[in-house]
Design a protein around this motif. Structure first.
Motif, PDB file in Angstrom:
ATOM      1  N   ARG A 254     106.367  -7.008  56.002  1.00 40.46           N
ATOM      2  CA  ARG A 254     107.557  -6.215  56.301  1.00 40.46           C
ATOM      3  C   ARG A 254     108.720  -7.165  56.594  1.00 40.46           C
ATOM      4  NH1 ARG A 254     105.798  -3.709  60.873  1.00 40.46           N
ATOM      5  NH2 ARG A 254     104.537  -2.344  59.584  1.00 40.46           N
ATOM      6  N   ASP A 255     108.444  -8.181  57.415  1.00 37.62           N
ATOM      7  CA  ASP A 255     109.483  -9.169  57.746  1.00 37.62           C
ATOM      8  C   ASP A 255     109.980  -9.901  56.500  1.00 37.62           C
ATOM      9  OD1 ASP A 255     109.182  -8.455  60.359  1.00 37.62           O
ATOM     10  OD2 ASP A 255     108.022 -10.237  60.947  1.00 37.62           O
ATOM     11  N   LEU A 256     109.099 -10.078  55.538  1.00 36.80           N
ATOM     12  CA  LEU A 256     109.487 -10.767  54.312  1.00 36.80           C
ATOM     13  C   LEU A 256     110.272  -9.858  53.358  1.00 36.80           C
ATOM     14  CD1 LEU A 256     106.246 -12.840  53.667  1.00 36.80           C
ATOM     15  CD2 LEU A 256     108.502 -13.758  54.218  1.00 36.80           C
ATOM     16  N   GLY A 257     110.387  -8.592  53.718  1.00 36.75           N
ATOM     17  CA  GLY A 257     111.222  -7.689  52.929  1.00 36.75           C
ATOM     18  C   GLY A 257     110.500  -6.882  51.858  1.00 36.75           C
ATOM     19  N   CYS A 258     109.151  -6.908  51.870  1.00 35.65           N
ATOM     20  CA  CYS A 258     108.419  -6.097  50.896  1.00 35.65           C
ATOM     21  C   CYS A 258     108.685  -4.617  51.182  1.00 35.65           C
ATOM     22  CB  CYS A 258     106.924  -6.374  50.981  1.00 35.65           C
ATOM     23  SG  CYS A 258     106.537  -8.090  50.609  1.00 35.65           S
ATOM     24  N   ASP A 259     108.617  -3.785  50.133  1.00 32.49           N
ATOM     25  CA  ASP A 259     108.996  -2.386  50.287  1.00 32.49           C
ATOM     26  C   ASP A 259     107.826  -1.466  50.618  1.00 32.49           C
ATOM     27  OD1 ASP A 259     111.851  -2.743  49.424  1.00 32.49           O
ATOM     28  OD2 ASP A 259     110.821  -3.510  47.650  1.00 32.49           O
ATOM     29  N   THR A 260     106.789  -1.551  49.810  1.00 27.96           N
ATOM     30  CA  THR A 260     105.646  -0.662  50.018  1.00 27.96           C
ATOM     31  C   THR A 260     104.353  -1.468  50.036  1.00 27.96           C
ATOM     32  OG1 THR A 260     105.670  -0.192  47.656  1.00 27.96           O
ATOM     33  CG2 THR A 260     106.671   1.461  49.073  1.00 27.96           C
ATOM     34  N   ALA A 261     103.303  -0.853  50.578  1.00 33.04           N
ATOM     35  CA  ALA A 261     102.039  -1.565  50.722  1.00 33.04           C
ATOM     36  C   ALA A 261     100.857  -0.638  50.500  1.00 33.04           C
ATOM     37  CB  ALA A 261     101.943  -2.172  52.116  1.00 33.04           C
ATOM     38  N   GLN A 262      99.741  -1.289  50.260  1.00 31.10           N
ATOM     39  CA  GLN A 262      98.508  -0.584  49.958  1.00 31.10           C
ATOM     40  C   GLN A 262      97.388  -1.437  50.511  1.00 31.10           C
ATOM     41  OE1 GLN A 262      98.371  -0.341  45.749  1.00 31.10           O
ATOM     42  NE2 GLN A 262      96.473   0.829  45.661  1.00 31.10           N
ATOM     43  N   GLY A 263      96.411  -0.843  51.152  1.00 25.91           N
ATOM     44  CA  GLY A 263      95.295  -1.641  51.650  1.00 25.91           C
ATOM     45  C   GLY A 263      94.468  -0.918  52.678  1.00 25.91           C
ATOM     46  N   TRP A 264      93.345  -1.523  53.020  1.00 30.07           N
ATOM     47  CA  TRP A 264      92.387  -0.908  53.936  1.00 30.07           C
ATOM     48  C   TRP A 264      92.982  -0.666  55.310  1.00 30.07           C
ATOM     49  CZ3 TRP A 264      87.804  -4.641  52.439  1.00 30.07           C
ATOM     50  CH2 TRP A 264      87.436  -4.370  51.117  1.00 30.07           C
ATOM     51  N   TYR A 265      93.983  -1.465  55.687  1.00 29.82           N
ATOM     52  CA  TYR A 265      94.625  -1.268  56.977  1.00 29.82           C
ATOM     53  C   TYR A 265      95.183   0.163  57.071  1.00 29.82           C
ATOM     54  CZ  TYR A 265      98.135  -1.680  60.677  1.00 29.82           C
ATOM     55  OH  TYR A 265      98.899  -1.483  61.784  1.00 29.82           O
ATOM     56  N   TYR A 266      95.694   0.665  55.966  1.00 29.31           N
ATOM     57  CA  TYR A 266      96.248   2.018  55.936  1.00 29.31           C
ATOM     58  C   TYR A 266      95.166   3.032  55.590  1.00 29.31           C
ATOM     59  CZ  TYR A 266     100.553  -0.605  56.045  1.00 29.31           C
ATOM     60  OH  TYR A 266     101.541  -1.476  56.410  1.00 29.31           O
ATOM     61  N   ALA A 267      94.476   2.799  54.501  1.00 29.27           N
ATOM     62  CA  ALA A 267      93.395   3.692  54.076  1.00 29.27           C
ATOM     63  C   ALA A 267      92.652   3.077  52.903  1.00 29.27           C
ATOM     64  CB  ALA A 267      93.946   5.048  53.676  1.00 29.27           C
ATOM     65  N   ARG A 268      91.349   3.312  52.879  1.00 32.20           N
ATOM     66  CA  ARG A 268      90.550   2.930  51.704  1.00 32.20           C
ATOM     67  C   ARG A 268      90.760   4.003  50.644  1.00 32.20           C
ATOM     68  NH1 ARG A 268      85.951  -1.139  52.662  1.00 32.20           N
ATOM     69  NH2 ARG A 268      86.580  -1.917  54.689  1.00 32.20           N
ATOM     70  N   PRO A 269      90.433   3.669  49.395  1.00 34.68           N
ATOM     71  CA  PRO A 269      90.495   4.719  48.375  1.00 34.68           C
ATOM     72  C   PRO A 269      89.549   5.855  48.778  1.00 34.68           C
ATOM     73  CG  PRO A 269      90.188   2.544  47.368  1.00 34.68           C
ATOM     74  CD  PRO A 269      90.014   2.363  48.845  1.00 34.68           C
ATOM     75  N   GLY A 270      89.929   7.090  48.512  1.00 37.06           N
ATOM     76  CA  GLY A 270      89.098   8.213  48.925  1.00 37.06           C
ATOM     77  C   GLY A 270      89.390   9.476  48.138  1.00 37.06           C
ATOM     78  N   ALA A 271      88.783  10.546  48.599  1.00 36.57           N
ATOM     79  CA  ALA A 271      88.921  11.839  47.924  1.00 36.57           C
ATOM     80  C   ALA A 271      90.371  12.334  48.001  1.00 36.57           C
ATOM     81  CB  ALA A 271      87.983  12.848  48.576  1.00 36.57           C
ATOM     82  N   PRO A 272      90.776  13.173  47.029  1.00 36.96           N
ATOM     83  CA  PRO A 272      92.160  13.642  46.976  1.00 36.96           C
ATOM     84  C   PRO A 272      92.629  14.374  48.246  1.00 36.96           C
ATOM     85  CG  PRO A 272      90.818  14.672  45.244  1.00 36.96           C
ATOM     86  CD  PRO A 272      90.016  13.575  45.834  1.00 36.96           C
ATOM     87  N   ASP A 273      91.744  15.063  48.922  1.00 31.36           N
ATOM     88  CA  ASP A 273      92.128  15.785  50.142  1.00 31.36           C
ATOM     89  C   ASP A 273      92.675  14.865  51.222  1.00 31.36           C
ATOM     90  OD1 ASP A 273      91.440  18.098  49.058  1.00 31.36           O
ATOM     91  OD2 ASP A 273      89.709  18.508  50.364  1.00 31.36           O
TER      92      ASP A 273
END
Ligand code: C2E
Ligand code: MG
Ligand code: MG
Ligand code: MG
Length: 284
Positions: A254-273
């Protein structure tokens, strides 16, 4: 040499290689029927805004529920599907299913939500003459606006791409579809080359995020990411980071200015619900 040094080990390694080859062969021949029988399914992983952690969209990640081997990840079968050409109908199914799902999420949110869907394209799909027509068809049938779709193409698939290859991507981009350069930083593309490509998003490869793991992060890694982000932003490209596993990494990026993120910290891949409930949680 290996044989005289330790016959058993050599034979063991050999047998393992054989087993792998047999499985590969078995999986390859089973692919077409698997598609017909509906053994593939999609997991969705949220993409979040680094600023406030709200959900920006989701990436569709295909899996194979194999009757004997259980759930197989894409690294096990996408290369096989690429080799046999089955990637074309499989990829079309993923696109259709993911776009339908995204449209469904949108209609379930009263505000119609800006929820976006990312779908991976492999090189064979990129070269397929029906790419544009199929995509337009899928979008029209689902009612999803083109601006809500992002197609992810790896950097390596576009290395040395000539105008013939870029034309369909340009057409899609002109319609409003976002094109993301996936696994960015792992290929050897010339940064200046970026200007030529019809991409609007850079997905920084997980290896950069891993470099943020140490405390303090490797200063050289920081400089590299900082440089990529500033170059991307000056070309009006958004930067997504893959593989964020800790809060410290998220903070750093975030400090480096990236816009969006994806990863296990937020959520693992999972069911659509799961995506649906994450978006609803944001809304309250
Ligand atoms: P990708 O597009 O770079 O997708 C990101 C991969 O990183 C996914 O692996 C995801 O599960 C994994 N990942 C996400 N967050 C984290 C994290 O915090 N830590 C770690 N260690 N890993 C994380 P997955 O699902 O195994 O997919 C692997 C690759 O398979 C994808 O890489 C993509 O290139 C390909 N793939 C997946 N679905 C499709 C598809 O429908 N079509 C095509 N052509 N390729 C696909
Ligand atoms: Mg991807
Ligand atoms: Mg990626
Ligand atoms: Mg990757």
């Amino acid at each position: 040499r290996a044989k005289s040094a330790g016959g058993n080990r050599f034979e063991f390694a050999d047998a393992e290689a054989d087993a792998r080859a047999i499985t590969r062969h078995g999986l390859t021949t089973a692919l077409p029927a698997a598609l017909e029988r509906g053994e593939f399914f999609i997991e969705y992983q949220p993409l979040v805004h680094l600023g406030d952690g709200s959900v920006h969209g989701a990436e569709a990640l295909v899996r194979w529920c194999h009757p004997q081997h259980g759930v197989l990840g894409p690294d096990r079968f996408i290369p096989l599907a690429e080799n046999t050409g089955l990637i074309v109908p499989l990829g079309r199914w993923v696109l259709q299913e993911a776009v339908r799902q995204a449209r469904f999420w949108q209609t379930r949110h009263s505000d119609g939500g800006p929820l976006r869907i990312n779908v991976n394209l492999s090189p064979t799909q990129l070269h397929h003459p029906r790419l544009v027509a199929d995509t337009v068809d899928v979008l029209e049938r689902s009612g999803l606006e083109p601006g809500a779709l992002c197609l992810e193409v790896t950097e390596s698939a576009l290395i040395g791409a000539d105008d013939d290859l870029l034309k369909p991507l340009r057409q899609l981009a002109e319609m409003g579809v976002d094109i993301a350069l996936d696994d960015f930083g792992t290929g050897y593309s010339n940064l200046a080359n970026l200007r030529r490509l019809p991409v609007s998003v850079l997905k920084l490869d997980r290896s950069f995020t891993q470099g943020m793991q140490q405390h303090p992060a490797d200063p050289v890694d920081l400089k590299i990411v900082e440089g990529i982000v500033s170059l991307a932003h000056s070309l009006e490209l958004a930067v997504t980071v893959e593989g964020v596993e800790t809060g410290a990494q998220a903070q750093q990026l975030r400090d480096l200015g990236c816009d969006t993120a994806q990863g296990w910290y937020y959520a693992r891949p999972g069911a659509p619900d799961r995506i649906h409930s994450l978006v609803l949680a944001d809304a309250v």
